[in-house]
Design a protein around this motif. Structure first.
Motif, short mmCIF file in Angstrom:
data_model
loop_
_atom_site.label_atom_id
_atom_site.label_comp_id
_atom_site.label_asym_id
_atom_site.label_seq_id
_atom_site.Cartn_x
_atom_site.Cartn_y
_atom_site.Cartn_z
N LYS A 66 0.84 -1.18 0.00
CA LYS A 66 0.00 0.00 0.00
C LYS A 66 0.88 1.24 0.00
O LYS A 66 2.09 1.17 0.20
CB LYS A 66 -0.95 -0.01 1.19
CG LYS A 66 -0.31 0.06 2.55
CD LYS A 66 -1.38 0.01 3.64
CE LYS A 66 -0.75 0.20 5.01
NZ LYS A 66 -1.75 0.22 6.07
N ASP B 59 4.68 -1.02 3.85
CA ASP B 59 4.38 -2.42 4.13
C ASP B 59 2.88 -2.53 4.38
O ASP B 59 2.24 -1.57 4.85
CB ASP B 59 5.19 -2.87 5.35
CG ASP B 59 5.01 -4.34 5.63
OD1 ASP B 59 4.82 -4.68 6.81
OD2 ASP B 59 5.07 -5.15 4.67
N ASP B 60 2.30 -3.68 4.10
CA ASP B 60 0.85 -3.85 4.29
C ASP B 60 0.42 -3.67 5.75
O ASP B 60 -0.70 -3.27 6.02
CB ASP B 60 0.42 -5.23 3.80
CG ASP B 60 0.44 -5.32 2.28
OD1 ASP B 60 0.32 -4.26 1.64
OD2 ASP B 60 0.57 -6.44 1.76
N MET B 61 1.29 -3.96 6.69
CA MET B 61 0.95 -3.87 8.11
C MET B 61 1.33 -2.52 8.72
O MET B 61 1.12 -2.30 9.91
CB MET B 61 1.66 -4.99 8.88
CG MET B 61 1.29 -6.39 8.41
SD MET B 61 -0.47 -6.75 8.56
CE MET B 61 -0.61 -6.88 10.31
N ALA B 62 1.90 -1.60 7.94
CA ALA B 62 2.35 -0.31 8.47
C ALA B 62 1.18 0.54 8.92
O ALA B 62 0.17 0.64 8.23
CB ALA B 62 3.17 0.43 7.41
N VAL B 63 1.32 1.14 10.09
CA VAL B 63 0.29 2.02 10.63
C VAL B 63 0.71 3.48 10.45
O VAL B 63 -0.12 4.35 10.27
CB VAL B 63 0.06 1.70 12.13
CG1 VAL B 63 -1.00 2.60 12.72
CG2 VAL B 63 -0.34 0.24 12.30
N VAL C 35 -6.59 2.70 9.72
CA VAL C 35 -6.59 1.33 10.24
C VAL C 35 -7.92 0.71 9.85
O VAL C 35 -8.99 1.23 10.19
CB VAL C 35 -6.40 1.31 11.77
CG1 VAL C 35 -6.42 -0.10 12.29
CG2 VAL C 35 -5.10 2.01 12.14
N LYS D 146 -10.55 -2.05 10.30
CA LYS D 146 -10.96 -3.08 11.24
C LYS D 146 -11.56 -4.24 10.46
O LYS D 146 -12.42 -4.04 9.60
CB LYS D 146 -12.01 -2.55 12.21
CG LYS D 146 -11.47 -1.66 13.27
CD LYS D 146 -12.56 -1.34 14.26
CE LYS D 146 -12.03 -0.53 15.41
NZ LYS D 146 -13.08 -0.23 16.38
N THR D 147 -11.08 -5.40 10.76
CA THR D 147 -11.66 -6.59 10.14
C THR D 147 -12.33 -7.40 11.21
O THR D 147 -11.82 -7.54 12.31
CB THR D 147 -10.59 -7.45 9.45
OG1 THR D 147 -9.62 -7.83 10.42
CG2 THR D 147 -9.92 -6.68 8.33
#
Length: 107
Positions: free
Chosen positions: A2, A12-16, A27, A29-30
């Motif tokens: 992203k 990175d896909d997990m970067a906040v 963020v 939410k899933t």
């Protein structure tokens, strides 16, 4: 992969937070395993106590399923109360003297 919503840097896909500009990313939410199935509504409608328990347990972890189970339980409870009121009203119309004498004998 992203991209940063501010500077466009590849993240990175997990970067906040973007390491280049420091802007916090959205963020997402899933709610894994949280189905929006009407099966929980039917279960809550058929067994209102179970629907209420599921609503209380799942409110934070599975909000969609909790909402359906709770809604089914609520509707079943309201309909149950309305049916009991209708039955009592019908019995009072069919047997008006029974209730009169019953009340008079209690005094």
């Amino acid at each position: 992969m992203k991209y940063c919503k501010n500077c466009g840097n590849q993240l990175d896909d997990m970067a906040v937070i973007c390491p280049k500009c420091g802007v916090q990313q959205e963020v997402v939410k899933t709610t894994e395993g949280d189905s929006n199935s009407w099966g929980w509504f039917v279960l809550g409608f058929c067994c209102p106590l179970v629907g209420l328990i599921l609503y209380c347990i799942w409110t934070s972890s599975r909000p969609n399923a909790a909402k359906k189970a709770g809604l089914g339980a609520l509707i079943a409870t309201i309909l149950g109360i309305l049916v009991v009121i209708a039955i009592i009203q019908e019995l009072r119309e069919q047997y008006p003297y029974y209730y009169l004498f019953k009340r008079a004998s209690q005094w």
